[in-house]
Design an enzyme around this catalytic site. Structure first.
Site, short mmCIF file in Angstrom:
data_model
loop_
_atom_site.label_atom_id
_atom_site.label_comp_id
_atom_site.label_asym_id
_atom_site.label_seq_id
_atom_site.Cartn_x
_atom_site.Cartn_y
_atom_site.Cartn_z
CE1 TYR A 97 40.62 -5.51 -8.79
CE2 TYR A 97 40.86 -7.53 -7.55
CZ TYR A 97 40.44 -6.87 -8.68
OH TYR A 97 39.84 -7.58 -9.69
CG ASP A 124 46.83 -6.14 -24.62
OD1 ASP A 124 47.98 -6.51 -24.29
OD2 ASP A 124 46.65 -5.16 -25.36
CE LYS A 137 48.10 -2.59 -22.93
NZ LYS A 137 48.22 -3.21 -24.25
CG ASP A 180 37.51 -15.09 -13.16
OD1 ASP A 180 38.13 -15.75 -12.32
OD2 ASP A 180 36.55 -14.34 -12.86
CG ASP A 212 40.03 -11.08 -10.17
OD1 ASP A 212 39.62 -12.25 -10.18
OD2 ASP A 212 39.42 -10.16 -9.62
#
Length: 327
Positions: free
Chosen positions: A121, A200, A168, A228, A224
């Site tokens: 970001y 994941d 990850k 969600d 993020d």
């Protein structure tokens, strides 16, 4: 003592749910607020050429805390700079299921502690040649340490036992490798228990067994997306508040966006925005008042009225009035 609160409704349903939060805060008789409004978002950019005018930046920088609603197409030009203005390095996103709601996973009670300054970001993108573009992912030891320390402190202060570090590092060996190494070092320095999880695989486990997780420390993008995902477990984005915390300032916003499909209809769920206001109260040191607001929201969620996203037919004002009545 009077606390100055910057109020930035933004776009879409931000214009409807932000006043709801202000109304609830105004109903807290033990705390004095001075609300100063600022403009930001699509409409402001269309009028002035700037999605986040300098005047609004100044309002947020000078306030004790900021309430932000939502931004539309200009979201990246509004919320990311606003987080920088308040010096935010930690994004706190609780995902909890509430009594009386038809949640996919009714035992969910997770807090995502999301790094808020870097990762993908940072906006470092390039076009190498026609048809080839790149995005640079930035991970630093300093930012990784800051978020890990905040996450372990948060867990201890709020009575959470299980801390998970999401990463990850098996693929992004340098960047997430550094994030993981740094967070583990913080845990070991403190003698704190923790688990690690590939982000994941963690997504799958959150859907299947969310009750196994309490606090999850995440890199920016992972936090993020995983928060969600967890919104879907508890009833939707209309229930998730968040705090963007800095050393001396903070910004509070619902996790949901501007929802242009229902904007202006008066049916937006104000719960996430009001719960964000509860987090604002706690940030300012008013723990009892924050808990009162949270309890009032929970009572209304359980008994109604409810907005259409939760299966009801009430409007934003109906829910806000009910929360104020509970207070």
């Amino acid at each position: 003592m009077t606390h100055e609160i910057a109020v930035i409704p933004g776009d879409g349903i931000g214009q409807e749910v932000t006043p709801a939060a202000v109304e609830v805060l105004s109903a807290i008789e033990t705390v004095d607020f001075d609300f100063v409004e600022g403009d930001a978002g699509d409409a402001v950019k269309a009028e002035t050429g700037e999605a986040l005018p300098q005047e609004t930046r100044d309002v947020a920088a000078d306030a004790d805390a900021t309430l932000f609603g939502a931004a539309g197409e200009t979201a990246a030009d509004v919320i990311l700079p606003l987080r920088e203005v308040v010096g935010s390095f930690a994004n706190v996103r609780p995902a909890r299921s509430y009594p009386g709601l038809d949640a996919v996973q009714p035992d969910t009670d997770i807090v995502f502690i999301r790094e808020n300054t870097e990762g993908v970001y940072t906006g470092i993108e390039s076009e190498i040649t026609e048809g080839v573009r790149t995005l640079t992912r930035v991970i630093t030891e300093e930012a990784s340490r800051d978020i890990a320390e905040y996450g372990f402190d948060y867990a201890k202060q709020n009575g959470y036992e299980d801390v998970t570090i999401a990463h990850k590092a098996n693929v992004m060996r340098q960047t997430d490798g550094l994030f993981l190494e740094t967070a583990e070092a913080v845990a070991e320095e403190r003698g704190a228990d923790y688990d690690t999880a590939l982000m994941d695989a963690l997504a799958m486990h959150l859907v299947m067994t969310p009750e196994e997780y309490d606090v999850i420390i995440c890199p920016n993008l992972a936090g993020d997306m995983l928060s969600d995902l967890s919104a879907g477990l508890v009833g939707g984005l209309g229930l998730l508040p968040s705090a963007n915390v800095g050393e001396d300032n903070a910004l509070f916003e619902p996790v949901h966006g501007s929802a242009p499909d229902i904007a202006g209809e008066g049916v937006a769920n104000p719960s996430a925005m009001i719960l964000s206001a509860a987090m604002l109260l706690e940030h300012l040191g008013y723990d009892e008042e924050g808990e009162r607001v949270r309890t009032a929201v929970e009572s209304v969620l359980e008994s109604g009225p409810r907005t259409p996203d939760l299966g009801g037919d009430a409007g934003t004002t109906d829910v806000t009035d009910a929360v104020v009545d509970e207070l």
